[in-house]
Write a protein that holds these residues in place. Structure first.
Motif, PDB file in Angstrom:
ATOM      1  N   ASP A  59       0.819  -1.220   0.000  1.00 12.52           N
ATOM      2  CA  ASP A  59       0.000   0.000   0.000  1.00 12.52           C
ATOM      3  C   ASP A  59       0.849   1.266   0.000  1.00 12.52           C
ATOM      4  OD1 ASP A  59      -2.581   1.101  -0.175  1.00 12.52           O
ATOM      5  OD2 ASP A  59      -2.665   1.492   1.973  1.00 12.52           O
ATOM      6  N   GLN A  60       2.002   1.200  -0.650  1.00 10.21           N
ATOM      7  CA  GLN A  60       2.912   2.348  -0.700  1.00 10.21           C
ATOM      8  C   GLN A  60       2.858   3.026  -2.062  1.00 10.21           C
ATOM      9  OE1 GLN A  60       4.974   3.433   2.025  1.00 10.21           O
ATOM     10  NE2 GLN A  60       3.509   2.051   3.003  1.00 10.21           N
ATOM     11  N   ALA A  61       2.736   4.350  -2.058  1.00 12.86           N
ATOM     12  CA  ALA A  61       2.822   5.110  -3.298  1.00 12.86           C
ATOM     13  C   ALA A  61       4.237   5.014  -3.861  1.00 12.86           C
ATOM     14  CB  ALA A  61       2.456   6.572  -3.047  1.00 12.86           C
ATOM     15  N   GLY A  62       4.340   4.962  -5.176  1.00  9.89           N
ATOM     16  CA  GLY A  62       5.656   4.883  -5.803  1.00  9.89           C
ATOM     17  C   GLY A  62       6.322   3.528  -5.689  1.00  9.89           C
ATOM     18  N   GLU A  63       5.546   2.512  -5.309  1.00 10.48           N
ATOM     19  CA  GLU A  63       6.037   1.130  -5.276  1.00 10.48           C
ATOM     20  C   GLU A  63       5.120   0.302  -6.171  1.00 10.48           C
ATOM     21  OE1 GLU A  63       8.794   0.368  -3.993  1.00 10.48           O
ATOM     22  OE2 GLU A  63       9.197   1.995  -2.580  1.00 10.48           O
ATOM     23  N   TYR A  64       5.708  -0.695  -6.834  1.00  8.92           N
ATOM     24  CA  TYR A  64       4.986  -1.345  -7.924  1.00  8.92           C
ATOM     25  C   TYR A  64       5.118  -2.868  -7.874  1.00  8.92           C
ATOM     26  CZ  TYR A  64       5.296   3.464  -9.457  1.00  8.92           C
ATOM     27  OH  TYR A  64       5.230   4.832  -9.487  1.00  8.92           O
ATOM     28  N   SER A  65       4.175  -3.527  -8.559  1.00  8.25           N
ATOM     29  CA  SER A  65       4.197  -4.979  -8.684  1.00  8.25           C
ATOM     30  C   SER A  65       3.805  -5.358 -10.110  1.00  8.25           C
ATOM     31  CB  SER A  65       3.213  -5.629  -7.703  1.00  8.25           C
ATOM     32  OG  SER A  65       3.518  -5.313  -6.363  1.00  8.25           O
ATOM     33  N   LEU A  66       4.491  -6.363 -10.646  1.00  4.94           N
ATOM     34  CA  LEU A  66       4.144  -6.937 -11.944  1.00  4.94           C
ATOM     35  C   LEU A  66       3.561  -8.321 -11.699  1.00  4.94           C
ATOM     36  CD1 LEU A  66       5.995  -4.611 -12.880  1.00  4.94           C
ATOM     37  CD2 LEU A  66       6.905  -6.166 -14.613  1.00  4.94           C
ATOM     38  N   CYS A  67       2.343  -8.537 -12.151  1.00  3.52           N
ATOM     39  CA  CYS A  67       1.642  -9.794 -11.915  1.00  3.52           C
ATOM     40  C   CYS A  67       1.239 -10.444 -13.244  1.00  3.52           C
ATOM     41  CB  CYS A  67       0.417  -9.546 -11.049  1.00  3.52           C
ATOM     42  SG  CYS A  67       0.808  -8.822  -9.436  1.00  3.52           S
ATOM     43  N   PHE A  68       0.762 -11.692 -13.149  1.00  6.40           N
ATOM     44  CA  PHE A  68       0.331 -12.433 -14.341  1.00  6.40           C
ATOM     45  C   PHE A  68       1.399 -12.411 -15.432  1.00  6.40           C
ATOM     46  CE2 PHE A  68      -4.050 -10.932 -12.864  1.00  6.40           C
ATOM     47  CZ  PHE A  68      -4.328 -12.123 -12.194  1.00  6.40           C
ATOM     48  N   ASN A  69       2.657 -12.581 -15.035  1.00 11.54           N
ATOM     49  CA  ASN A  69       3.780 -12.610 -15.989  1.00 11.54           C
ATOM     50  C   ASN A  69       3.884 -11.330 -16.810  1.00 11.54           C
ATOM     51  OD1 ASN A  69       4.556 -15.214 -15.227  1.00 11.54           O
ATOM     52  ND2 ASN A  69       3.178 -16.173 -16.709  1.00 11.54           N
ATOM     53  N   GLY A  70       3.566 -10.195 -16.198  1.00 10.97           N
ATOM     54  CA  GLY A  70       3.677  -8.916 -16.893  1.00 10.97           C
ATOM     55  C   GLY A  70       2.375  -8.430 -17.499  1.00 10.97           C
ATOM     56  N   GLY A  71       1.303  -9.216 -17.376  1.00 13.23           N
ATOM     57  CA  GLY A  71       0.015  -8.816 -17.926  1.00 13.23           C
ATOM     58  C   GLY A  71      -0.707  -7.782 -17.091  1.00 13.23           C
ATOM     59  N   LEU A  72      -0.299  -7.619 -15.840  1.00  8.86           N
ATOM     60  CA  LEU A  72      -0.909  -6.650 -14.937  1.00  8.86           C
ATOM     61  C   LEU A  72       0.198  -5.889 -14.216  1.00  8.86           C
ATOM     62  CD1 LEU A  72      -3.418  -5.507 -13.385  1.00  8.86           C
ATOM     63  CD2 LEU A  72      -3.027  -7.325 -11.710  1.00  8.86           C
ATOM     64  N   ILE A  73       0.117  -4.556 -14.262  1.00  4.81           N
ATOM     65  CA  ILE A  73       1.078  -3.710 -13.574  1.00  4.81           C
ATOM     66  C   ILE A  73       0.311  -2.814 -12.617  1.00  4.81           C
ATOM     67  CG2 ILE A  73       2.910  -2.000 -13.849  1.00  4.81           C
ATOM     68  CD1 ILE A  73       3.324  -3.146 -16.687  1.00  4.81           C
ATOM     69  N   VAL A  74       0.704  -2.839 -11.355  1.00  7.47           N
ATOM     70  CA  VAL A  74      -0.048  -2.176 -10.293  1.00  7.47           C
ATOM     71  C   VAL A  74       0.866  -1.255  -9.502  1.00  7.47           C
ATOM     72  CG1 VAL A  74      -1.421  -2.548  -8.195  1.00  7.47           C
ATOM     73  CG2 VAL A  74      -1.587  -4.171 -10.087  1.00  7.47           C
TER      74      VAL A  74
END
Length: 275
Positions: A59-74
């Protein structure tokens, strides 16, 4: 100087679905030095909150996650979806229907849930351990997902030789329109064509205005290949297959359960080979 580190989760960062202390401590040190640490996983975003908490980016601003092998970027703050590229329903249905008479468990991932068909009890227990939101569906029919955002489909069987043969026998229409990869010694994964971890990396690097020369990627399996190849410093975990290691600029001496991620951070971000 490396500013972004992309890390696979299973058999790379995690031990028993948790980040070991040695990796947590190294990530914390690196983040204090300005490194962004980005999980790059085949998992859904709703499967990784505890992992994000353990590395300090939940729940941090400016921090990111790549999911579904790159299909979702959050962006982790408020689970903000920045980019999604999934399977069109008709393509998902083709992949799904192809498995009707195959000896595999089929997992269909939407943004919010994993639907399991031809359920394998071991896979159910794995999803429980991963804290995944999932439903077991008895009828072999995905028409109820027609209006959902489908991220990817997996065929699961704990026999990688079988899955590799199966991949070669996929209809040409699927082979031509999907990105196909293997992971965790049990999955044949299908995303839409062009979507892989390298794709997700490039999208996020461009979004942040960084340069690919500032990136590290670390993984162990075939769905990590494009990440390892795309990163300026591609790293393979000691447990990786030899053909994956050959693609990497660095192979860890430690295995994933010994702190392979911490080894790379200490060596290339904090230590002797810090640029």
């Amino acid at each position: 100087m490396y500013r972004l580190m992309f890390s696979d989760l299973d058999e790379t960062l995690l031990v028993n679905h948790h980040v070991p202390k040695v990796n947590q401590e190294a990530i914390l040190k690196a983040r204090k030095e300005g490194l962004k640490f980005v999980p790059c996983t085949g998992r859904a975003f709703n499967m990784i909150p505890d992992i994000l908490k353990e590395i300090g980016t939940y729940d941090q601003a400016g921090e990111y996650s790549l999911c579904f092998n790159g299909g979702l970027i959050v962006e982790n703050k408020n689970n903000k979806v920045l980019h999604f590229k999934g399977l069109e329903f008709e393509k998902a249905k083709e992949i799904f229907d192809n498995a009707r008479d195959l000896d595999v468990c089929v997992l269909v991932f939407t943004l919010d849930c994993c639907y399991i068909f031809h359920a394998d009890e071991d896979e159910i227990q794995r999803k429980i351990a991963q804290k995944a939101k999932f439903e077991v569906i008895d009828d072999f029919d995905i028409s109820f997902l027609k209006n959902e955002k489908i991220a990817k489909i997996l065929y699961e069987k704990r026999d990688m030789d079988y899955l590799k043969v199966l991949a070669l026998k996929l209809p040409q229409s699927i082979q031509d329109t999907c990105s196909i990869a293997f992971s965790s010694g049990r999955y044949l994964e299908m995303n839409t064509k062009g979507v892989d971890k390298g794709y997700g990396m490039r999208w996020l690097v461009d979004y942040l205005g960084y340069d690919m020369d500032e990136t590290i990627g670390i993984g162990d399996n075939y769905n990590d290949v494009e990440m390892i190849k795309t990163a300026k410093l591609g790293c393979a975990v000691a447990c990786a297959r030899d053909d994956i290691k050959e693609l990497a600029q660095y192979v860890t001496k430690k295995d994933y359960d010994e702190g392979a991620v911490s080894e790379v951070i200490e060596k290339f971000v904090l230590g002797e080979d810090h640029e």
